[in-house]
Enzyme design. Sequence first.
Site, PDB file in Angstrom:
ATOM      1  N   GLN A 113      -2.641  -4.607  -1.523  1.00 32.75           N
ATOM      2  CA  GLN A 113      -2.098  -4.072  -0.595  1.00 32.75           C
ATOM      3  C   GLN A 113      -2.934  -4.221   0.747  1.00 32.75           C
ATOM      4  O   GLN A 113      -4.171  -4.228   0.833  1.00 32.75           O
ATOM      5  CB  GLN A 113      -2.318  -2.276  -0.873  1.00 32.75           C
ATOM      6  CG  GLN A 113      -1.329  -1.621   0.084  1.00 32.75           C
ATOM      7  CD  GLN A 113      -1.699  -0.254   0.203  1.00 32.75           C
ATOM      8  OE1 GLN A 113      -2.743   0.202   0.053  1.00 32.75           O
ATOM      9  NE2 GLN A 113      -0.659   0.544   0.226  1.00 32.75           N
ATOM     10  N   TYR A 194      -1.363   4.849   9.002  1.00 32.86           N
ATOM     11  CA  TYR A 194      -2.105   3.706   9.547  1.00 32.86           C
ATOM     12  C   TYR A 194      -1.342   2.776  10.411  1.00 32.86           C
ATOM     13  O   TYR A 194      -0.227   3.574  10.868  1.00 32.86           O
ATOM     14  CB  TYR A 194      -2.477   3.050   8.442  1.00 32.86           C
ATOM     15  CG  TYR A 194      -3.591   3.778   7.518  1.00 32.86           C
ATOM     16  CD1 TYR A 194      -4.923   4.097   7.765  1.00 32.86           C
ATOM     17  CD2 TYR A 194      -3.056   4.129   5.961  1.00 32.86           C
ATOM     18  CE1 TYR A 194      -5.602   5.048   7.045  1.00 32.86           C
ATOM     19  CE2 TYR A 194      -3.890   4.859   5.401  1.00 32.86           C
ATOM     20  CZ  TYR A 194      -5.285   5.535   5.991  1.00 32.86           C
ATOM     21  OH  TYR A 194      -6.050   6.425   5.180  1.00 32.86           O
ATOM     22  N   ARG A 241       5.220  -0.237   1.412  1.00 35.56           N
ATOM     23  CA  ARG A 241       4.917   1.306   1.004  1.00 35.56           C
ATOM     24  C   ARG A 241       5.150   2.061   2.267  1.00 35.56           C
ATOM     25  O   ARG A 241       4.606   1.697   3.366  1.00 35.56           O
ATOM     26  CB  ARG A 241       3.687   1.548   0.414  1.00 35.56           C
ATOM     27  CG  ARG A 241       3.439   2.764  -0.037  1.00 35.56           C
ATOM     28  CD  ARG A 241       2.156   2.985  -0.947  1.00 35.56           C
ATOM     29  NE  ARG A 241       2.158   3.876  -2.131  1.00 35.56           N
ATOM     30  CZ  ARG A 241       1.252   4.942  -2.187  1.00 35.56           C
ATOM     31  NH1 ARG A 241      -0.028   4.680  -1.432  1.00 35.56           N
ATOM     32  NH2 ARG A 241       1.437   5.716  -3.110  1.00 35.56           N
ATOM     33  N   GLY A 331      -0.661   7.717  -9.375  1.00 39.61           N
ATOM     34  CA  GLY A 331      -1.998   7.440  -8.689  1.00 39.61           C
ATOM     35  C   GLY A 331      -3.253   8.087  -9.656  1.00 39.61           C
ATOM     36  O   GLY A 331      -4.206   7.390 -10.262  1.00 39.61           O
ATOM     37  N   ARG A 332      -3.382   9.307  -9.112  1.00 42.39           N
ATOM     38  CA  ARG A 332      -4.909   9.912  -9.778  1.00 42.39           C
ATOM     39  C   ARG A 332      -4.509   9.908 -11.426  1.00 42.39           C
ATOM     40  O   ARG A 332      -5.552   9.609 -11.827  1.00 42.39           O
ATOM     41  CB  ARG A 332      -4.734  11.357  -9.519  1.00 42.39           C
ATOM     42  CG  ARG A 332      -5.218  11.779  -7.808  1.00 42.39           C
ATOM     43  CD  ARG A 332      -5.040  12.948  -7.098  1.00 42.39           C
ATOM     44  NE  ARG A 332      -3.697  13.066  -7.010  1.00 42.39           N
ATOM     45  CZ  ARG A 332      -3.005  14.047  -6.306  1.00 42.39           C
ATOM     46  NH1 ARG A 332      -3.630  14.974  -6.149  1.00 42.39           N
ATOM     47  NH2 ARG A 332      -1.697  14.173  -6.035  1.00 42.39           N
TER      48      ARG A 332
END
Length: 375
Positions: A113, A194, A241, A331-332
């Site tokens: 990424q 971002y 993404r 993810g988690r």
Amino acid sequence: MTNAVPSNAALARNASSDLFKPFQLGALQLSNRIVMAPLTRSRAKEDDLPGDLAAEYYVQRASAGLIISEATQISQQGKGYVFTPGIYSQPQVQAWKKITDAVHAAGGKIFMQLWHVGRISHPSIQVDGALPVAPSAIKPEGQSYTKDGFVPMVTPRALDMSEMPGIVEQYRTAAQNAKAAGFDGVEIHAANGYLLDQFLRDKTNQRTDAYGGSIENRARLLLEVTAAVVQVWGGDRVGIRISPLSGFGDIADSNPQALFTYVVEQLNHFHLVYLHAIEGDTGGTRTVPGGFDLQILRRLFNGSYMANNGYDLELALAARDADTADLISFGRPFIANPDLVERLRVIAPLNTPDPATMYGGGAGGYVDYPTFKAS
Ligand code: 8OZ
């Protein structure tokens, strides 16, 4: 945690779902449709080198159909937190090469990424105490994670028009470096407030030049970056993404449906391999406000659609049954379950991630979560 024996019906449902079956993602054959989402773990070393345990960590998770690396800064300017890794130096390329070799030897596939944080940084993290850069000089709400702990964010410096080609070149060089480092492809991080997301949204982009104002202008940087990265990799090894509905990073837009519809239409020119969408608020609610429809984006996009945010087995199976996503990223759950694919497949209980070791630290909470077999 329950140790209830899974029902035959539940196991049969898993067996009949294609969630656990191979999937052709552009040039790559994935062993299943379960993806490890990019996860910042803040264990990089000096000079933004990935940490010594990173190969072990990723290898433990190589049964994911695809791993997406933790967000990795494309330049020193693109760094926003202490202990995140980079892909802008030759030593970084060599360090990542060891990781990709190890993942491949374990039968895994891994994308990198590519990340530029824009305004989500702090002078103490920038070279010579420089101000973070952004589309416009607008201070984000919130705090920066620096070597002195959490400190208030600062007002960034608006990028000059003359600097824009240099930003695109940062992405191009990083894409080349990721290729030299042996990745299978790259994901452009255009989510979570971002730099690229800051340009897209009218809350953070108040420029009056060719990179601000209209949706076309706000999408310009993202499309230039995508063109450069696709020149390096070919579209079938580039994913992107987005987080159209997320407020993460103090971001917002007055008309996300129109903005992201335009973005996806334009991205189609590049034949990207996947669109990775955070559905709802990053790490939070999956609720999508009225007036927005992610499936419109999915149907418009000419590659695969990867869904993310709060998925569990039930939601993933339902998404495949209804064909609302091609791939599901977790993810988690992948933090605490290196063998997540197998645990989901056999309906084993899941380990719970420990928030205290999510960011920073050493092996604890990083490479010591047990597999189901081992426990
Ligand atoms: C959590 C902490 C630091 C960075 C993102 C790269 O949200 C991140 C990130 C997440 O995309």
